[in-house]
Design a protein around this motif. Structure first.
Motif, PDB file in Angstrom:
ATOM      1  N   ALA A  45       0.846  -1.201   0.000  1.00  0.00           N
ATOM      2  CA  ALA A  45       0.000   0.000   0.000  1.00  0.00           C
ATOM      3  C   ALA A  45       0.879   1.248   0.000  1.00  0.00           C
ATOM      4  CB  ALA A  45      -0.914  -0.010   1.217  1.00  0.00           C
ATOM      5  N   HIS A  46       1.922   1.193   0.792  1.00  0.00           N
ATOM      6  CA  HIS A  46       2.824   2.350   0.857  1.00  0.00           C
ATOM      7  C   HIS A  46       3.483   2.587  -0.511  1.00  0.00           C
ATOM      8  CE1 HIS A  46       5.738   5.187   2.424  1.00  0.00           C
ATOM      9  NE2 HIS A  46       6.692   4.479   1.830  1.00  0.00           N
ATOM     10  N   GLU A  47       3.930   1.513  -1.131  1.00  0.00           N
ATOM     11  CA  GLU A  47       4.607   1.647  -2.427  1.00  0.00           C
ATOM     12  C   GLU A  47       3.660   2.188  -3.497  1.00  0.00           C
ATOM     13  OE1 GLU A  47       7.930  -1.863  -1.647  1.00  0.00           O
ATOM     14  OE2 GLU A  47       6.269  -2.261  -3.037  1.00  0.00           O
ATOM     15  N   LYS A  48       2.398   1.822  -3.366  1.00  0.00           N
ATOM     16  CA  LYS A  48       1.417   2.284  -4.357  1.00  0.00           C
ATOM     17  C   LYS A  48       0.856   3.668  -4.040  1.00  0.00           C
ATOM     18  CE  LYS A  48      -0.598  -1.952  -4.348  1.00  0.00           C
ATOM     19  NZ  LYS A  48      -1.692  -2.870  -4.339  1.00  0.00           N
ATOM     20  N   GLY A  49       1.297   4.229  -2.934  1.00  0.00           N
ATOM     21  CA  GLY A  49       0.815   5.563  -2.554  1.00  0.00           C
ATOM     22  C   GLY A  49      -0.583   5.549  -1.971  1.00  0.00           C
ATOM     23  N   GLU A  50      -1.012   4.372  -1.520  1.00  0.00           N
ATOM     24  CA  GLU A  50      -2.332   4.290  -0.876  1.00  0.00           C
ATOM     25  C   GLU A  50      -2.201   4.667   0.602  1.00  0.00           C
ATOM     26  OE1 GLU A  50      -3.606   0.309  -1.574  1.00  0.00           O
ATOM     27  OE2 GLU A  50      -3.846   0.627  -3.731  1.00  0.00           O
ATOM     28  N   PRO A  51      -3.313   5.103   1.207  1.00  0.00           N
ATOM     29  CA  PRO A  51      -3.215   5.503   2.610  1.00  0.00           C
ATOM     30  C   PRO A  51      -2.797   4.337   3.509  1.00  0.00           C
ATOM     31  CG  PRO A  51      -5.453   5.829   1.759  1.00  0.00           C
ATOM     32  CD  PRO A  51      -4.655   5.251   0.649  1.00  0.00           C
ATOM     33  N   THR A  52      -1.932   4.639   4.450  1.00  0.00           N
ATOM     34  CA  THR A  52      -1.497   3.628   5.411  1.00  0.00           C
ATOM     35  C   THR A  52      -1.791   4.123   6.823  1.00  0.00           C
ATOM     36  OG1 THR A  52       0.711   4.599   5.408  1.00  0.00           O
ATOM     37  CG2 THR A  52       0.358   2.712   3.960  1.00  0.00           C
ATOM     38  N   ALA A  53      -2.053   3.171   7.708  1.00  0.00           N
ATOM     39  CA  ALA A  53      -2.421   3.558   9.079  1.00  0.00           C
ATOM     40  C   ALA A  53      -1.689   2.700  10.097  1.00  0.00           C
ATOM     41  CB  ALA A  53      -3.929   3.384   9.276  1.00  0.00           C
ATOM     42  N   TRP A  54      -1.226   3.377  11.136  1.00  0.00           N
ATOM     43  CA  TRP A  54      -0.832   2.653  12.344  1.00  0.00           C
ATOM     44  C   TRP A  54      -1.996   2.795  13.302  1.00  0.00           C
ATOM     45  CZ3 TRP A  54       4.888   4.320  13.836  1.00  0.00           C
ATOM     46  CH2 TRP A  54       5.777   3.712  12.949  1.00  0.00           C
ATOM     47  N   ILE A  55      -2.296   1.707  13.994  1.00  0.00           N
ATOM     48  CA  ILE A  55      -3.312   1.781  15.046  1.00  0.00           C
ATOM     49  C   ILE A  55      -2.723   1.159  16.295  1.00  0.00           C
ATOM     50  CG2 ILE A  55      -5.257   1.707  13.426  1.00  0.00           C
ATOM     51  CD1 ILE A  55      -5.682  -1.243  14.214  1.00  0.00           C
ATOM     52  N   SER A  56      -3.252   1.560  17.450  1.00  0.00           N
ATOM     53  CA  SER A  56      -2.796   0.873  18.658  1.00  0.00           C
ATOM     54  C   SER A  56      -3.694  -0.327  18.883  1.00  0.00           C
ATOM     55  CB  SER A  56      -2.794   1.803  19.868  1.00  0.00           C
ATOM     56  OG  SER A  56      -4.104   2.123  20.264  1.00  0.00           O
ATOM     57  N   PHE A  57      -3.174  -1.312  19.626  1.00  0.00           N
ATOM     58  CA  PHE A  57      -3.979  -2.517  19.871  1.00  0.00           C
ATOM     59  C   PHE A  57      -5.272  -2.094  20.554  1.00  0.00           C
ATOM     60  CE2 PHE A  57      -3.373  -2.939  24.452  1.00  0.00           C
ATOM     61  CZ  PHE A  57      -2.206  -2.214  24.660  1.00  0.00           C
ATOM     62  N   GLY A  58      -6.353  -2.707  20.121  1.00  0.00           N
ATOM     63  CA  GLY A  58      -7.655  -2.355  20.690  1.00  0.00           C
ATOM     64  C   GLY A  58      -8.472  -1.504  19.740  1.00  0.00           C
ATOM     65  N   ILE A  59      -7.832  -0.667  18.955  1.00  0.00           N
ATOM     66  CA  ILE A  59      -8.590   0.091  17.948  1.00  0.00           C
ATOM     67  C   ILE A  59      -9.120  -0.932  16.937  1.00  0.00           C
ATOM     68  CG2 ILE A  59      -8.319   1.700  16.004  1.00  0.00           C
ATOM     69  CD1 ILE A  59      -8.403   3.116  18.694  1.00  0.00           C
ATOM     70  N   PRO A  60     -10.419  -0.896  16.632  1.00  0.00           N
ATOM     71  CA  PRO A  60     -10.980  -1.985  15.813  1.00  0.00           C
ATOM     72  C   PRO A  60     -10.429  -1.994  14.385  1.00  0.00           C
ATOM     73  CG  PRO A  60     -12.721  -0.720  16.906  1.00  0.00           C
ATOM     74  CD  PRO A  60     -11.455   0.048  17.086  1.00  0.00           C
ATOM     75  N   PRO A  61      -9.687  -3.055  14.053  1.00  0.00           N
ATOM     76  CA  PRO A  61      -9.173  -3.121  12.680  1.00  0.00           C
ATOM     77  C   PRO A  61     -10.294  -3.291  11.658  1.00  0.00           C
ATOM     78  CG  PRO A  61      -8.705  -5.168  13.853  1.00  0.00           C
ATOM     79  CD  PRO A  61      -9.280  -4.223  14.848  1.00  0.00           C
ATOM     80  N   GLU A  62     -11.455  -3.796  12.125  1.00  0.00           N
ATOM     81  CA  GLU A  62     -12.583  -4.022  11.220  1.00  0.00           C
ATOM     82  C   GLU A  62     -12.903  -2.746  10.427  1.00  0.00           C
ATOM     83  OE1 GLU A  62     -12.499  -4.592  14.469  1.00  0.00           O
ATOM     84  OE2 GLU A  62     -13.342  -6.547  14.980  1.00  0.00           O
ATOM     85  N   ILE A  63     -12.846  -1.617  11.120  1.00  0.00           N
ATOM     86  CA  ILE A  63     -13.205  -0.342  10.482  1.00  0.00           C
ATOM     87  C   ILE A  63     -12.232  -0.038   9.339  1.00  0.00           C
ATOM     88  CG2 ILE A  63     -13.273   2.167  10.873  1.00  0.00           C
ATOM     89  CD1 ILE A  63     -14.312   1.514  13.742  1.00  0.00           C
ATOM     90  N   PHE A  64     -10.973  -0.311   9.577  1.00  0.00           N
ATOM     91  CA  PHE A  64      -9.962   0.016   8.567  1.00  0.00           C
ATOM     92  C   PHE A  64     -10.047  -0.938   7.383  1.00  0.00           C
ATOM     93  CE2 PHE A  64      -8.793   2.092  12.371  1.00  0.00           C
ATOM     94  CZ  PHE A  64      -8.263   3.296  11.958  1.00  0.00           C
ATOM     95  N   TRP A  65     -10.289  -2.231   7.673  1.00  0.00           N
ATOM     96  CA  TRP A  65     -10.470  -3.169   6.561  1.00  0.00           C
ATOM     97  C   TRP A  65     -11.671  -2.744   5.710  1.00  0.00           C
ATOM     98  CZ3 TRP A  65      -6.369  -5.588   5.392  1.00  0.00           C
ATOM     99  CH2 TRP A  65      -5.505  -6.089   6.359  1.00  0.00           C
ATOM    100  N   ALA A  66     -12.702  -2.242   6.379  1.00  0.00           N
ATOM    101  CA  ALA A  66     -13.902  -1.820   5.645  1.00  0.00           C
ATOM    102  C   ALA A  66     -13.656  -0.531   4.863  1.00  0.00           C
ATOM    103  CB  ALA A  66     -15.063  -1.633   6.613  1.00  0.00           C
ATOM    104  N   MET A  67     -12.590   0.154   5.180  1.00  0.00           N
ATOM    105  CA  MET A  67     -12.252   1.385   4.439  1.00  0.00           C
ATOM    106  C   MET A  67     -11.113   1.129   3.446  1.00  0.00           C
ATOM    107  SD  MET A  67     -12.458   4.150   7.568  1.00  0.00           S
ATOM    108  CE  MET A  67     -12.707   5.660   6.652  1.00  0.00           C
TER     109      MET A  67
END
Lengths: 431, 377
Positions: A45-67
């Motif tokens: 994703a980084h190489e393709k210039g797509e948005p990348t995110a760091w999250i802390s444990f506990g932040i729901p990854p489901e939301i990011f996968w859905a985005m």
């Protein structure tokens, strides 16, 4: 000028290669494969210039996968410690910039960022629990590196109103992520992610039940990577398949289709972390020398009930908020000590442990300040002794494996004696 | 006796003369640890809020049975004093979830002896400042008010609350005036003396303090100002910086502490509380949340940096001593950005990681001396 390595990509490549090692158990191989795939996706994703995110444990990854944003858990970059000799450089580099009592799992992303060996994310979302290192360092790090930063609030204790508060904050977070990345949340995709996540949590509960059996068909050796996978991949079908495989293989052991790797003589519950270093001197050592099986550790103790029926957006956010507040560590480390004690007792009593080990990460101030209270309660209510071990669970230089092993030897002798004594009493009573 | 002498004397003992007199009249005293406890709520119940500290604590043997060398020495010192019975005069404690160590102290006290160490509340202060955070904190304060009313059989009425806010705002205003005087090229008071005044501010009844402060502000106008110093210093960083002797070390070497951004100092009183006629609790919630922040507030990094820079400018500071108590992860982590931002602003900064007890001052003196040589006028 030499180019910086991309450690995230390296991790992806190494873990993916390791996952093909036929000497590994399927549980380990598939777990590493999942992690490798995640890191490769993030690097891609980084190489393709797509948005990348760091999250802390506990932040729901489901939301990011859905985005359609790959969520990398910042503290989980500590998995770099699975590659011997790799992590020290980054911890040391960070320690030149911040005090050594900041959590090493926070110092690893800092070291990676300072070295330039990992691409910085476009956004960073954290929860401001369960410990002080997160608001303390992460807010400073975001400022220092100019990373847009959002913190989600988790109240001190769980309550229906508190869940609503966190749910509202998650909605604000989504709007913020949309603004920062231009990616819109597709509620239909979120529904899919929540369904996958719900199934994964259901499997975590089933695996937990399985691990409680005597002898256990599913020890820490098999389920160790489940937590790591869940905090990043919950919401994907891949993690469901992985957990299903762990469960199925445990069933196969139970039905005699698969052998038990080691004959179980003693049962151990790790009521907090487990050192990631020197397994041959710690977890494997206990198993091989004493038949002491590590059943589980606190981080794997996910007790989130699966969703019932078809949830609308508001209901999904509430379920995710409840999940945030009840994730291991967030649940135990942020509130009153009784919550932690109850959780530790659950591990000891329900898993029928002969001994408990509190491998207290040196940076976990809140847990160290509760350790004696918890140890006393376990002894009082379950009659089970607890070994309090001072370790940095990532950095083996703090308490080397040999030093841990020496303490384990004494502890194993104690719980062997206790178990013999219990058995003798039981025999006498039955005569 | 001058006002400064009287304030110094009052600040010198844990159970000081003013506390004894207050208790002697049958009234209650409640200890608190963190400035996110709105003292006004206690004061409105005719209870004296008392900021807990452990001056002079040199060992923590009993506390270390429950906490370890990995925990903050300020908190361990307070726990030690609690076990030693030095807070016997307190009728209870109020905590917040300020930081991991402090909230766990409430746990230990409750677990060890809930009758002897009455924990009245652990107020859940959000770790971010926004509208929802203020809403949540407002709810917590309403709950706190009810707990105090129930525990002490009192009624905290709106007029009493407004009166308490008025008294406290006067304290804030008087302390601001003192800090304004310290902007002068030749300030009338040293940093160590100011710390004694601040200690008194949180350990005697506010009306008495205000009266002494008014007298002090008059008295120091005729005082010989401090002219002979090498550099003007500002103290920043984490909690636990409440020992005048710590300031003495710097000032004996020629530094003059002219201001701070500490929770024992400026952050405690900097902004007045807004009086909202129809809901004074909301005014308290909003004002406490929006004032210069502790590093626990994850979304206020920029505000903290700006507050430091503004203070440097207003008080003509030559250098900042950024001190943290060892194991304070909240402030320890902040140093990354603060060092960088101060460097960009060309403001010299010395970072000191220390234990709460002032022991072995040799290394401290060496570091301060070197810093003063670097920045002296």
């Amino acid at each position: 000028m030499a180019e910086h390595p991309n450690v995230i990509k390296e991790l992806g490549t190494i873990f993916s290669a390791l996952s093909k090692n036929p000497a590994l158990t399927p549980e380990k191989a598939q777990g590493l494969g999942l992690l490798g795939g995640l890191y490769l996706k993030a690097a891609g994703a980084h190489e393709k210039g797509e948005p990348t995110a760091w999250i802390s444990f506990g932040i729901p990854p489901e939301i990011f996968w859905a985005m359609d944003i790959v969520p990398v858990v910042d503290l989980n970059l500590a998995t770099i410690s699975l590659i011997p000799g790799k992590v020290e450089k980054y911890i040391d580099l960070a320690t030149e910039a911040v005090p050594d009592y900041i959590c090493s799992t926070n110092r690893i992303p800092l070291g990676l960022a300072l070295s330039g060996d990992a691409p910085l994310p476009n956004i960073w979302v954290v929860q401001n629990a369960p410990c002080d290192s997160i608001p303390g360092l992460d807010s400073a790090m975001a400022k220092y590196f100019g990373i847009p930063y959002y913190s989600v609030h988790v109240p001190y204790v769980n309550s229906p109103l508190g869940y609503e508060y966190t749910a509202r904050d998650l909605k604000k977070m989504i709007a913020w992520v949309e603004g920062q990345t231009g990616r819109k949340l597709d509620v239909g995709r979120l529904k899919g992610a929540v369904q996958h996540s719900s199934r994964a949590h259901e499997l975590m509960l089933k695996i937990r039940e399985m691990a409680m059996l005597v002898p256990t068909p599913c020890s820490l050796n098999e389920n160790r990577l489940a937590y790591t996978a869940m905090i990043q991949l919950a919401g994907t079908p891949e993690v469901v398949n992985y957990l299903q495989m762990i469960y199925d293989r445990a069933q196969d052991r139970l039905s005699g289709k698969l052998p038990y790797p080691i004959q179980e003589k003693l049962r151990i519950a790790w009521i907090y972390t487990v050192p990631t270093y020197s397994p041959g001197l710690i977890v494997d050592y206990m198993a091989n020398e004493y038949g002491a099986i590590s059943l589980t550790f606190m981080l794997n103790n996910m007790l989130v009930p699966p969703v019932k029926g078809d949830l609308d957006y508001e209901e999904m956010m509430l379920w995710l908020a409840q999940k945030v507040c009840n994730m291991p560590m967030t649940r135990e480390c942020r509130g009153p000590w009784e919550v932690y004690a109850d959780s530790a007792l659950d591990l000891v009593q329900n898993y029928k442990a002969d001994g408990a080990i509190f491998s207290g990460h040196t940076a976990c101030k809140s847990n160290w300040a509760a350790a004696k209270l918890v140890k006393d309660k376990i002894l009082e209510e379950a009659g089970v002794p607890t070994l309090n071990l001072e370790t940095d669970f990532i950095d083996g230089r703090v308490t080397p494996g040999e030093a841990v092993r020496d303490q384990l030897i004494e502890f194993m002798a104690l719980i062997q004696r206790n178990k013999r004594s219990r058995e003798e009493k039981n025999q006498a009573a039955s005569r | 006796m001058s006002a400064l002498d009287e304030l110094t004397e009052l600040a010198g003992d844990l159970e000081n003369r003013a506390v004894k007199e207050w208790k002697g009249s049958g009234k209650k005293v409640v200890g608190f640890f963190c400035t996110y406890v709105p003292e006004e709520i206690l004061y409105a119940a005719d209870i004296m809020p008392y900021r807990v500290a452990a001056p002079g604590c040199t060992q923590t043997t009993s506390a270390d049975v429950y906490m370890t060398h990995l925990n903050c020495s300020f908190v361990r010192s307070c726990l030690e004093y609690a076990f030693e019975g030095k807070y016997r005069f307190l009728d209870g404690f109020v905590f917040t979830n300020s930081c991991d160590d402090i909230r766990r102290m409430s746990d230990v006290l409750r677990a060890v002896d809930p009758q002897k160490f009455l924990v009245l509340d652990v107020i859940d202060v959000p770790k971010k400042v926004d509208d929802d955070g203020i809403w949540w904190y407002h709810l917590q304060l309403a709950g706190f008010k009810e707990k105090i009313e129930k525990a002490f059989g009192v009624k905290i009425t709106e007029p009493k609350l407004k009166k308490a806010i008025e008294v406290y705002n006067e304290t804030r205003s008087l302390l601001r005036q003192l800090y304004d005087l310290r902007r002068a090229d030749k300030p009338p008071i040293t940093g160590a003396e100011t710390m004694k005044v601040l200690r008194a501010a949180t350990s005697i009844p506010k009306e008495r303090f205000n009266s002494l402060m008014k007298k002090l502000l008059q008295e120091i106008k005729g005082r010989q100002p401090v002219a002979n110093y090498r550099a003007r210093l500002m103290i920043s960083g984490g909690g636990g910086c409440d020992d005048p002797a710590y300031f003495d070390v710097m000032e004996q070497l020629g530094g003059l502490v002219v201001t701070d951004t500490d929770c024992f100092g400026a952050r405690y009183f900097w902004n007045p509380v807004e009086v909202i006629e129809q809901d004074p609790l909301l005014g308290l919630a909003r004002s406490y949340m929006e004032r210069p922040s502790c590093a626990r507030m994850g979304n206020r990094m920029d505000e903290r940096i700006d507050f430091m820079k503004d203070m440097v400018k207003s008080h003509k500071v030559d250098g900042i001593v950024f001190q943290t108590i060892r194991n304070c992860q909240i402030w320890g982590g902040q140093v990354l950005a603060i060092r960088d931002e101060m460097k960009k602003a060309d403001i010299p900064l010395l970072t000191l990681d220390r234990e709460y007890a002032l022991s072995g001052t040799g290394q401290l003196k060496t570091r301060i001396q070197a810093f003063l040589e670097r920045i002296e006028r």
